[in-house]
Structures are given as C-alpha cells and as structure tokens.
Motif scaffolding. Sequence first.
Motif, PDB file in Angstrom:
ATOM      1  N   THR A  15      -2.448  17.647  -3.772  1.00 28.84           N
ATOM      2  CA  THR A  15      -3.279  16.788  -2.938  1.00 28.84           C
ATOM      3  C   THR A  15      -2.399  15.880  -2.099  1.00 28.84           C
ATOM      4  O   THR A  15      -1.296  15.507  -2.497  1.00 28.84           O
ATOM      5  CB  THR A  15      -4.214  15.934  -3.801  1.00 28.84           C
ATOM      6  N   LYS A  16      -2.916  15.505  -0.939  1.00 27.79           N
ATOM      7  CA  LYS A  16      -2.188  14.632  -0.046  1.00 27.79           C
ATOM      8  C   LYS A  16      -2.250  13.204  -0.577  1.00 27.79           C
ATOM      9  O   LYS A  16      -3.286  12.733  -1.023  1.00 27.79           O
ATOM     10  CB  LYS A  16      -2.795  14.707   1.356  1.00 27.79           C
ATOM     11  N   LEU A  17      -1.130  12.533  -0.516  1.00 27.43           N
ATOM     12  CA  LEU A  17      -1.029  11.162  -0.983  1.00 27.43           C
ATOM     13  C   LEU A  17      -1.578  10.229   0.099  1.00 27.43           C
ATOM     14  O   LEU A  17      -1.179  10.302   1.257  1.00 27.43           O
ATOM     15  CB  LEU A  17       0.440  10.829  -1.264  1.00 27.43           C
ATOM     16  N   GLY A  18      -2.504   9.371  -0.266  1.00 32.36           N
ATOM     17  CA  GLY A  18      -3.093   8.434   0.686  1.00 32.36           C
ATOM     18  C   GLY A  18      -2.173   7.260   0.993  1.00 32.36           C
ATOM     19  O   GLY A  18      -1.372   6.846   0.152  1.00 32.36           O
ATOM     20  N   ARG A  19      -2.273   6.726   2.182  1.00 33.23           N
ATOM     21  CA  ARG A  19      -1.430   5.610   2.604  1.00 33.23           C
ATOM     22  C   ARG A  19      -1.593   4.391   1.701  1.00 33.23           C
ATOM     23  O   ARG A  19      -0.645   3.655   1.463  1.00 33.23           O
ATOM     24  CB  ARG A  19      -1.776   5.206   4.047  1.00 33.23           C
ATOM     25  N   ASN A  20      -2.800   4.157   1.206  1.00 32.39           N
ATOM     26  CA  ASN A  20      -3.069   2.976   0.386  1.00 32.39           C
ATOM     27  C   ASN A  20      -2.900   3.227  -1.113  1.00 32.39           C
ATOM     28  O   ASN A  20      -3.120   2.324  -1.916  1.00 32.39           O
ATOM     29  CB  ASN A  20      -4.471   2.441   0.665  1.00 32.39           C
ATOM     30  N   ALA A  21      -2.500   4.436  -1.473  1.00 29.48           N
ATOM     31  CA  ALA A  21      -2.271   4.769  -2.889  1.00 29.48           C
ATOM     32  C   ALA A  21      -0.983   4.088  -3.358  1.00 29.48           C
ATOM     33  O   ALA A  21      -0.104   3.767  -2.549  1.00 29.48           O
ATOM     34  CB  ALA A  21      -2.158   6.274  -3.046  1.00 29.48           C
ATOM     35  N   PRO A  22      -0.847   3.881  -4.664  1.00 28.68           N
ATOM     36  CA  PRO A  22       0.433   3.359  -5.175  1.00 28.68           C
ATOM     37  C   PRO A  22       1.553   4.338  -4.834  1.00 28.68           C
ATOM     38  O   PRO A  22       1.362   5.549  -4.869  1.00 28.68           O
ATOM     39  CB  PRO A  22       0.209   3.294  -6.688  1.00 28.68           C
ATOM     40  N   CYS A  23       2.698   3.813  -4.494  1.00 29.71           N
ATOM     41  CA  CYS A  23       3.836   4.650  -4.106  1.00 29.71           C
ATOM     42  C   CYS A  23       4.284   5.497  -5.304  1.00 29.71           C
ATOM     43  O   CYS A  23       4.407   4.984  -6.417  1.00 29.71           O
ATOM     44  CB  CYS A  23       4.985   3.787  -3.608  1.00 29.71           C
ATOM     45  N   PRO A  24       4.564   6.789  -5.081  1.00 29.61           N
ATOM     46  CA  PRO A  24       4.985   7.645  -6.186  1.00 29.61           C
ATOM     47  C   PRO A  24       6.363   7.293  -6.740  1.00 29.61           C
ATOM     48  O   PRO A  24       6.726   7.754  -7.812  1.00 29.61           O
ATOM     49  CB  PRO A  24       4.971   9.053  -5.582  1.00 29.61           C
ATOM     50  N   CYS A  25       7.118   6.446  -6.046  1.00 31.12           N
ATOM     51  CA  CYS A  25       8.432   6.061  -6.571  1.00 31.12           C
ATOM     52  C   CYS A  25       8.304   5.090  -7.733  1.00 31.12           C
ATOM     53  O   CYS A  25       9.263   4.829  -8.442  1.00 31.12           O
ATOM     54  CB  CYS A  25       9.309   5.460  -5.475  1.00 31.12           C
ATOM     55  N   GLY A  26       7.090   4.548  -7.937  1.00 32.22           N
ATOM     56  CA  GLY A  26       6.868   3.651  -9.065  1.00 32.22           C
ATOM     57  C   GLY A  26       7.139   2.188  -8.779  1.00 32.22           C
ATOM     58  O   GLY A  26       7.156   1.372  -9.698  1.00 32.22           O
ATOM     59  N   SER A  27       7.329   1.820  -7.528  1.00 35.12           N
ATOM     60  CA  SER A  27       7.646   0.429  -7.190  1.00 35.12           C
ATOM     61  C   SER A  27       6.472  -0.518  -7.416  1.00 35.12           C
ATOM     62  O   SER A  27       6.669  -1.718  -7.538  1.00 35.12           O
ATOM     63  CB  SER A  27       8.081   0.336  -5.722  1.00 35.12           C
ATOM     64  N   GLY A  28       5.255   0.033  -7.418  1.00 38.39           N
ATOM     65  CA  GLY A  28       4.066  -0.795  -7.538  1.00 38.39           C
ATOM     66  C   GLY A  28       3.482  -1.180  -6.187  1.00 38.39           C
ATOM     67  O   GLY A  28       2.366  -1.681  -6.106  1.00 38.39           O
ATOM     68  N   ALA A  29       4.229  -0.940  -5.125  1.00 38.10           N
ATOM     69  CA  ALA A  29       3.748  -1.248  -3.774  1.00 38.10           C
ATOM     70  C   ALA A  29       2.893  -0.087  -3.265  1.00 38.10           C
ATOM     71  O   ALA A  29       2.926   1.020  -3.796  1.00 38.10           O
ATOM     72  CB  ALA A  29       4.934  -1.465  -2.831  1.00 38.10           C
ATOM     73  N   LYS A  30       2.131  -0.375  -2.216  1.00 41.90           N
ATOM     74  CA  LYS A  30       1.373   0.691  -1.578  1.00 41.90           C
ATOM     75  C   LYS A  30       2.357   1.647  -0.899  1.00 41.90           C
ATOM     76  O   LYS A  30       3.406   1.235  -0.397  1.00 41.90           O
ATOM     77  CB  LYS A  30       0.413   0.128  -0.527  1.00 41.90           C
ATOM     78  N   TYR A  31       1.976   2.913  -0.886  1.00 41.70           N
ATOM     79  CA  TYR A  31       2.814   3.951  -0.294  1.00 41.70           C
ATOM     80  C   TYR A  31       3.182   3.609   1.149  1.00 41.70           C
ATOM     81  O   TYR A  31       4.336   3.757   1.546  1.00 41.70           O
ATOM     82  CB  TYR A  31       2.079   5.285  -0.379  1.00 41.70           C
ATOM     83  N   LYS A  32       2.212   3.089   1.927  1.00 39.07           N
ATOM     84  CA  LYS A  32       2.474   2.811   3.344  1.00 39.07           C
ATOM     85  C   LYS A  32       3.500   1.696   3.535  1.00 39.07           C
ATOM     86  O   LYS A  32       4.149   1.618   4.567  1.00 39.07           O
ATOM     87  CB  LYS A  32       1.177   2.464   4.075  1.00 39.07           C
ATOM     88  N   ARG A  33       3.668   0.824   2.552  1.00 39.14           N
ATOM     89  CA  ARG A  33       4.605  -0.288   2.661  1.00 39.14           C
ATOM     90  C   ARG A  33       5.934   0.002   1.957  1.00 39.14           C
ATOM     91  O   ARG A  33       6.839  -0.805   2.007  1.00 39.14           O
ATOM     92  CB  ARG A  33       3.998  -1.542   2.056  1.00 39.14           C
TER      93      ARG A  33
END
Length: 148
Positions: free
Chosen positions: A2-20
């Motif tokens: 599935t495509k990762l949404g811009r507002n989803a939690p970042c998959p790197c685990g930082s806790g930030a939103k993916y877009k940021r």
Amino acid sequence: MTKLGRNAPCPCGSGAKYKRCCLPAHQAAERERQRLRSEAVSAEDFVAELDELDRLSNSVPQLIAQGRLDEAEAACLELKRLYPDQIDWLQRSAIVCQARGDHKMAAEYYRKAVAFTYTRPNGFDHDSRAWMLDKIRALDPTAPSAEP
C-alpha cells in the motif's frame, strides 16, 4: 504494497509525520531516478555511483576504528542525504551509536533498519533480518520485538 500517506507516521520510526521527515528525501531520490531514466546512463556512471555509496558506507567503520566518531556520524548523515533509499545509513548509524556506548539508540536504528527491509521485501532475506533482530536483543534486551 500500500502507498504510504503523507500524514502517516514516518516508516523510519522518528515519530514525525512522513511529509515532515523522510518524504522530501524520498522525493528527491525519485526525481534523481527519473532524471537518470530520462538520460542515457553509461555503465561506468552507474558503477561510479555504486562505488561512491560503498566508499562512503565503508568509511564509517574505518572512522570508528580510528576513534573519529563525530566524522563517522557525519558520514552517516551524508549517506542519509545522498542515499535515503538505501539501508546503509541506518545500519552505519547503529554502529556509531554502539561505539559511543548508546546501546538503546543503536537498537533503535537496527529496529528502523528491520522496518526498512519490509518496505523492500524483495531486497532482503530472512537471515539479514534475523541478524539485525539478534543485534537488537543483544543491545536492548528489555525492548519489545522489532517485528512489524
């Protein structure tokens, strides 16, 4: 996948939103891939790019062995900037943290690396994940499992 949404939690685990967090680097890498696809790329250029990734990645353990931890950390940041779609920056960051004695942060980088492998299932086998999971358990035995 599935495509990762811009507002989803970042998959790197930082806790930030993916877009940021990682999205800008991923978009830059995708633009570079598109540019390279549109140009005639020679085999020599492709090999040179791989050689640079290897050189930079391999410099990290060498710098650690020399006690130059700040430079090793800077090389990890450069790996992340230049090659955000490669796992090297996560694994090398883990060994820098381990060399500094920050085992919890080293385990966290390995956790992120395991998560990264699931975003590219065809590029990683069970043994590479198992190795990282063993590292996590050794570095932070009280931590929860890193399996998604």
